[in-house]
Design an enzyme around this catalytic site. Structure first.
Site, short mmCIF file in Angstrom:
data_model
loop_
_atom_site.label_atom_id
_atom_site.label_comp_id
_atom_site.label_asym_id
_atom_site.label_seq_id
_atom_site.Cartn_x
_atom_site.Cartn_y
_atom_site.Cartn_z
N ASP A 18 -8.83 5.40 -1.76
CA ASP A 18 -9.01 5.18 -3.19
C ASP A 18 -8.05 6.06 -4.00
O ASP A 18 -7.67 7.14 -3.55
CB ASP A 18 -10.48 5.50 -3.55
CG ASP A 18 -10.86 4.95 -4.91
OD1 ASP A 18 -10.10 4.12 -5.48
OD2 ASP A 18 -11.91 5.36 -5.43
N TRP A 23 -3.13 7.54 -9.27
CA TRP A 23 -1.90 8.25 -8.87
C TRP A 23 -0.71 7.69 -9.66
O TRP A 23 0.10 8.45 -10.20
CB TRP A 23 -1.69 8.06 -7.36
CG TRP A 23 -0.51 8.78 -6.79
CD1 TRP A 23 -0.48 10.04 -6.26
CD2 TRP A 23 0.83 8.27 -6.69
NE1 TRP A 23 0.78 10.36 -5.85
CE2 TRP A 23 1.61 9.30 -6.09
CE3 TRP A 23 1.45 7.07 -7.03
CZ2 TRP A 23 2.97 9.14 -5.83
CZ3 TRP A 23 2.80 6.93 -6.79
CH2 TRP A 23 3.55 7.95 -6.19
N HIS A 35 0.12 1.48 -4.88
CA HIS A 35 -0.19 0.82 -3.60
C HIS A 35 0.99 0.95 -2.62
O HIS A 35 0.79 1.19 -1.44
CB HIS A 35 -0.53 -0.65 -3.81
CG HIS A 35 -1.76 -0.86 -4.66
ND1 HIS A 35 -2.91 -0.15 -4.48
CD2 HIS A 35 -2.00 -1.70 -5.70
CE1 HIS A 35 -3.82 -0.54 -5.37
NE2 HIS A 35 -3.29 -1.48 -6.12
N ARG A 69 -9.27 -8.49 -9.29
CA ARG A 69 -8.22 -7.70 -9.95
C ARG A 69 -7.13 -8.63 -10.53
O ARG A 69 -7.05 -9.80 -10.13
CB ARG A 69 -7.57 -6.75 -8.94
CG ARG A 69 -8.54 -5.68 -8.51
CD ARG A 69 -7.85 -4.54 -7.84
NE ARG A 69 -8.82 -3.49 -7.62
CZ ARG A 69 -8.53 -2.23 -7.35
NH1 ARG A 69 -7.27 -1.86 -7.28
NH2 ARG A 69 -9.46 -1.34 -7.16
N LEU A 129 -5.30 3.17 20.56
CA LEU A 129 -5.99 3.31 19.27
C LEU A 129 -6.43 1.92 18.81
O LEU A 129 -5.61 0.99 18.78
CB LEU A 129 -5.06 3.94 18.22
CG LEU A 129 -5.54 3.88 16.76
CD1 LEU A 129 -6.82 4.67 16.57
CD2 LEU A 129 -4.47 4.41 15.81
C1 FPP Z 1 -7.75 1.79 -4.09
O1 FPP Z 1 -7.01 2.30 -5.13
C2 FPP Z 1 -6.91 1.14 -3.14
C3 FPP Z 1 -6.91 -0.20 -2.89
C4 FPP Z 1 -7.77 -1.17 -3.56
C5 FPP Z 1 -6.00 -0.78 -1.94
C6 FPP Z 1 -5.63 0.08 -0.77
C7 FPP Z 1 -4.41 -0.51 -0.20
C8 FPP Z 1 -3.37 0.14 0.29
C9 FPP Z 1 -3.28 1.61 0.46
C10 FPP Z 1 -2.15 -0.61 0.70
C11 FPP Z 1 -2.38 -1.77 1.62
C12 FPP Z 1 -2.96 -1.37 2.90
C13 FPP Z 1 -2.53 -1.75 4.12
C14 FPP Z 1 -3.31 -1.33 5.32
C15 FPP Z 1 -1.31 -2.51 4.36
P1 FPP Z 1 -7.34 1.80 -6.60
O2 FPP Z 1 -6.32 0.81 -6.99
O3 FPP Z 1 -8.76 1.32 -6.67
O4 FPP Z 1 -7.16 3.15 -7.37
P2 FPP Z 1 -7.89 3.58 -8.73
O5 FPP Z 1 -9.35 3.68 -8.42
O6 FPP Z 1 -7.25 4.90 -9.00
O7 FPP Z 1 -7.56 2.54 -9.76
#
Ligand code: FPP
Length: 239
Positions: A18, A23, A35, A69, A129
């Site tokens: 998260d 960030w 992302h 989203r 893994l």
């Molecule tokens: C949460 O941050 C993150 C996500 C919803 C997506 C996580 C995805 C990745 C790290 C990249 C794709 C993954 C793979 C395995 C290829 P948020 O956007 O909810 O952050 P916020 O709460 O600060 O808005």
């Protein structure tokens, strides 16, 4: 910093990644750039997990709720996933990583479904893994999905009794151990519908670090904290 006690490491680590959006905002960038950088953390955490010989890792990449989203953000996440799979396949083969997903694969575009199925099939015999990525995942829906399958099998006479062990087999990844350790980045104190059945006795660790900043050092710090926890599974303290 103390050396990590390798014999006390968890068998299965689950992570709620998260904070990509926050960030990006802090750096005055677009959410999607959070992302993109988050993918670098994904790579580093997988490599470290492999180095430490932790056999199971489950990453929450996309929840069922995330479909709501903005369209361009969803498209970016799907593209990142596709590029990631294409780039990482050689490394998965090299490092003996068995890839799988938990969630509702049928929600994804057909082309991505085929790509995911291909990676699952190609890595199926790897065993160093077990990497599970939660995609279009909802813990409540997983439980309902299991209940429906159980009802069918009871009707067919395939199973006669229902207990915890049998119920677990009907979950998406029913054959892998429950997570010992759940990490959530960026400070929120909630489960967000992640692995609801499986985390009954999981140790939870929440860090303020945002996912794109969650790298090897922060991961080792979290794991070190796990090695200091005393797990009782509801029983009284011994000694
Ligand atoms: C949460 O941050 C993150 C996500 C919803 C997506 C996580 C995805 C990745 C790290 C990249 C794709 C993954 C793979 C395995 C290829 P948020 O956007 O909810 O952050 P916020 O709460 O600060 O808005």
């Amino acid at each position: 910093m103390d050396k990590i006690k390798l014999n006390k490491l968890p068998t299965h680590v689950a992570i709620i990644m998260d904070g990509n959006g926050r960030w990006a905002k802090l750096k005055k960038l677009k959410r999607v750039e959070g992302h993109s950088v988050g993918i670098e953390s994904v790579r580093e955490i997988i490599t470290t997990t492999r180095e430490l010989a932790i056999p199971y890792l489950t990453l929450y990449a996309f929840s069922k709720e995330n479909w709501a989203r903005p369209k361009d953000e969803v498209t970016t996440l799907l593209t990142l996933l596709s590029v990631y799979l294409e780039e990482e396949l050689p490394l998965m083969m090299d490092q003996g990583i068995c890839f799988n997903i938990v969630g509702e694969l049928e929600d994804f575009p057909k082309k991505l479904q085929r790509q995911i199925a291909g990676v699952i099939q190609k890595t199926a015999d790897n065993s160093n893994l077990h990497l599970n990525i939660a995609l279009s995942y909802s813990g409540r829906r997983e439980i309902i999905h299991a209940v429906k399958a159980i009802v069918e099998d009871v009707k067919k006479g395939v199973i006669k009794k229902i207990d915890e062990k049998i119920f677990k087999k009907y979950l998406y990844a029913g054959n892998i151990p429950d997570p010992d350790f759940l990490i959530r980045t960026s400070g929120e104190m909630r489960l967000s519908n992640f692995l609801l059945w499986q985390v009954a006795y999981t140790e939870i660790y929440v860090t303020e670090t945002l996912w794109p900043d969650f790298r090897k050092k922060a991961y080792l710090e979290a794991l070190r904290e796990f090695t200091r926890r005393e797990r009782r599974f509801g029983k009284v303290q011994e000694g």
